[in-house]
Design an enzyme around this catalytic site. Structure first.
Site, short mmCIF file in Angstrom:
data_model
loop_
_atom_site.label_atom_id
_atom_site.label_comp_id
_atom_site.label_asym_id
_atom_site.label_seq_id
_atom_site.Cartn_x
_atom_site.Cartn_y
_atom_site.Cartn_z
N THR A 174 -17.00 -2.41 -42.59
CA THR A 174 -18.18 -2.30 -43.45
C THR A 174 -17.88 -2.78 -44.86
O THR A 174 -18.64 -3.58 -45.44
CB THR A 174 -18.64 -0.83 -43.52
OG1 THR A 174 -18.75 -0.33 -42.18
CG2 THR A 174 -19.97 -0.71 -44.21
N GLY A 213 -15.17 -4.54 -45.97
CA GLY A 213 -14.71 -5.94 -45.98
C GLY A 213 -15.86 -6.92 -45.89
O GLY A 213 -15.91 -7.92 -46.62
N GLY A 273 -15.58 5.74 -54.20
CA GLY A 273 -16.30 4.51 -53.87
C GLY A 273 -16.72 3.66 -55.05
O GLY A 273 -15.88 3.04 -55.71
N GLY A 276 -25.14 9.30 -39.27
CA GLY A 276 -24.01 8.46 -39.62
C GLY A 276 -23.29 8.89 -40.88
O GLY A 276 -22.43 8.17 -41.39
N GLU A 325 -18.42 11.60 -39.11
CA GLU A 325 -17.79 10.97 -37.95
C GLU A 325 -17.96 11.87 -36.72
O GLU A 325 -18.24 13.07 -36.84
CB GLU A 325 -16.28 10.81 -38.20
CG GLU A 325 -15.92 10.08 -39.46
CD GLU A 325 -16.12 8.57 -39.34
OE1 GLU A 325 -16.10 8.06 -38.21
OE2 GLU A 325 -16.33 7.93 -40.38
N ASP A 383 -9.89 14.46 -46.67
CA ASP A 383 -10.33 13.26 -47.38
C ASP A 383 -10.38 13.54 -48.89
O ASP A 383 -9.89 12.75 -49.70
CB ASP A 383 -11.71 12.84 -46.86
CG ASP A 383 -12.31 11.71 -47.65
OD1 ASP A 383 -11.83 10.57 -47.48
OD2 ASP A 383 -13.24 11.95 -48.44
N LYS A 443 -8.01 11.85 -52.23
CA LYS A 443 -8.56 11.31 -53.47
C LYS A 443 -8.09 12.12 -54.67
O LYS A 443 -7.76 11.58 -55.72
CB LYS A 443 -10.08 11.29 -53.38
CG LYS A 443 -10.59 10.35 -52.28
CD LYS A 443 -12.06 10.60 -51.98
CE LYS A 443 -12.57 9.70 -50.86
NZ LYS A 443 -13.90 10.15 -50.38
N GLY A 458 -20.04 3.78 -48.67
CA GLY A 458 -21.00 2.74 -48.33
C GLY A 458 -20.43 1.38 -48.64
O GLY A 458 -19.67 1.21 -49.60
#
Lengths: 436, 436
Positions: free
Chosen positions: B14, B16, B135, B188, B191, B202, B206, B302
């Protein structure tokens, strides 16, 4: 280790003093971090506000322009303020002498940003002004580096702490504007002459700079529609709350089909928008890009916070990292196409003092309809919120309208017609609505 | 114009794919802005997720490590993910080959950040990972450049959109955790195996990176205390609301007298704190420095948002602007002194299912007092919120305690004592409180 970066500082007010303190107190940490010492070697100041500063090892120069041309400095920090001389000639002299410049002077950038950026580019030197907008918030770095993959469609924010303090306090403590302003002056949040802040000019200076960064156009301060907060009443803030909004003095720059729209005015924002929730003297900027929408919240003024931005600019220079002043080469910066305020599209809050006689509401509604203005809500209250039906009386009753998106032009025409119909008393109160 | 920057891209998921689109769609704008073309010349991918990408002019390389060593590229963009090979060997090979590296791989940086930064420094190349944390929010640039004049005392935030979505939705729609998780999976946002997100790992990755940037210490992921959101019930969210708080999964890194404290856990934050107001999948980071406290709010995941950060990193490299990976030379980065979680100081929310018999409240209160824990509030409700006094019954009644600042140790000891007293049923629910 590379040679030290030799700094000349013009202006030793609140921010200048805080810069000196950071450079001295954190000298070894900063040197280690950026790989070379960043050292204050000369300064120029009419007065030294903070008598406890140790400037014994720093050379004092009488004239800022002479300091700017001094071969003993690599970078000139301009913290005198004002769009004219000596600030302007000092910055010009430094750039022409091949020295990098750091400034917190929003008036200077708003008035001469494009010309000074060209001078910096021609001389191959850095020209950084992070501290000029939103004090300690690194919004300029964010726009010209962090978000440069974005097409930015809107940048907007709370850019004046004084106004935000007054509006927040009015609402929280049910105070009138005048009382709140006095309190802000007593606390040092507002100047003795508050015009520059509360009439929106300070916000306009900062907005002009943000708009240039956002759209890649030359700074165009004169195109900004400016309205301050003097006319905002507690009744407006309370009615906004009831309708789900907060009132903020915002600077808003938007890319529209008609061109770049730049405006400063009291604005209703939905309560759940990040900007609605920023209170007191805090500043906030929202940047809406095609890939990322980002909100930055932090201190917009104050010595230490603003000095933090000045020192960050100096450290970029010390590291040898240079970005074009407005994020792109001057050759790429166009004169902005100005979108006229009359074409502004959006929702409106309109508060009228309606004459209490039969047909008034119908007249108001018809004038709105004539201009194709659709109403999202109408709130009409008799004075004192009495629930019982009453005889008509001679005291005007407040009527509040919230419109769906319409144009500034249509609203102005409708209100002119309503005024000429003689069904309202006094001037209508109009507050634009900005959706998140 | 300087030669073009030749980019090799490993990984076409996504993010890339979104990077390819930005580099292609905005090629001329980016080239003009940074002064040279930034061009994708080679890629490597197991699968190409987005079949509509035009890669006809881009050379495909079978092996990512070969791509990293390819003399035809200047910079390697690693978007494969995972802390081990092939990501690790690909990045190492690129750095050793004297190529700059951009990555969004938080697991890799959390596991090997210090070693890779050293490799970058030894080879004199840039190693940028803006996209690895939050992100599209440029928090790494902000910390290592924008706020470098600050001593940072705390960095904390909402770093996982899945958890924030679930907690927001549970409260807004009065849903149970399990139902909300299912909904997040359907949309979505989570997961199929949600462990990595909802159990806090996660966020921990970070946080480890942010802590290293904030305190100038080596990344120390293994020191992080981690607790996820599985145990949070709607009752907790509602009680928090009643008491003036919101519950968020936060990563918090603080400089304390005992050392660096790093923790990930559900946290109660006062409703008027900026972080409390960030809902849905949005991320937010607050950085508390000695000069500036700054909050950044934006998209944490995203394709387009994350790609925005990757492209910004590439543009820094194209402009020739390099900053040490963690903001300072490796020689300045110490191993962190770990503050043990038992010494964590703060307020606590404690919910107990108390046996409904005489003396229960007194027992609980005494055990708290024995540990010198002062209570800010106690809420005890009979089931069903009935206002009438009732006979004792066998169904346990919820008791909620809010403590003033105390220590983790004291709370654990008091709760162990209360459990052994037999006055509560089941395990106590404990949520730490973080003041703004």
């Amino acid at each position: 280790m590379v040679d030290k970066l030799k700094v000349g500082l013009a202006g030793l007010g609140t921010v200048g003093s805080a810069v000196v303190r950071i450079l001295q107190d954190k000298a070894s940490q900063l040197a280690a971090t950026v790989g070379r010492p960043v050292e204050l070697v000369a300064f120029c100041a009419k007065d030294i506000r903070d008598g406890s500063l140790d400037l014994s090892a720093v050379r004092r120069v009488a004239d800022p322009v002479a300091l700017a041309a001094d071969p003993g400095i690599d970078v000139l920090v301009e913290l005198m303020g004002g769009e004219g001389d000596p600030a302007k000639s000092t910055v010009e002299t430094a750039l022409k002498s091949g020295k990098a410049v750091v400034t917190a002077n929003k008036a200077l950038i708003a008035a001469h940003g494009a010309a000074l950026a060209r001078l910096a580019e021609d001389n191959g030197v850095a020209f950084n002004f992070e501290a000029a907008v939103a004090g300690g918030i690194p919004v300029i770095k964010t726009m010209r580096e962090g978000l440069l993959a974005n097409r930015i469609d809107r940048v907007w924010g709370i850019l004046n702490g004084t106004c935000n303090y007054i509006l927040t306090r009015m609402f929280d403590e049910k105070l009138a504007f005048a009382d709140c302003l006095k309190e802000a002056q007593r606390l040092g949040y507002a100047e003795a002459d508050p015009t520059f802040d509360i009439d929106g000019f300070d916000t306009a200076h900062k907005l002009a700079i943000l708009a240039s960064l956002a759209f890649g156009t030359e700074v165009d301060k004169d195109a900004i529609y400016v309205e301050g907060i003097r006319q905002i009443s507690l009744a407006d803030l309370e009615m906004a709350d009831e309708l789900g909004y907060r009132v903020k003095l915002l600077g808003v720059a938007v890319r529209t089909e008609a061109g770049i729209e730049q405006r400063v005015h009291p604005t209703m924002v939905p309560k759940d928008a990040p900007l609605a929730q920023v209170g007191s003297v805090t500043n906030a900027v929202k940047i809406d890009g095609d890939k990322v929408s980002l909100t930055l919240i932090g201190p917009g003024a104050g010595g230490p916070a603003t000095a933090s931005a000045v020192v960050a600019d100096l450290c970029d220079i010390a590291r040898g990292n240079r970005v074009a002043p407005f994020g792109r080469p001057i050759a790429l910066m166009a004169k902005p196409q100005r979108a006229p305020m009359q074409q502004h599209a959006g929702g409106y809050y309109i508060r009228l003092a309606a004459v209490d006689k039969p047909g008034t509401a119908a007249t108001i509604a018809r004038r709105m309809a004539d201009e194709q203005i659709s109403l999202e809500s109408i709130v009409q209250r008799r004075r004192g919120h009495r629930a019982e039906p009453q005889e008509p009386c001679s005291v005007p009753a407040p009527v509040v309208l919230i419109t769906y998106a319409t144009s500034e032009d249509a609203v102005r025409r409708a209100l002119a017609a309503i005024e000429s119909d003689g069904v309202i008393v006094g001037a209508p109160q109009v507050i634009r609505i900005e959706q998140n």
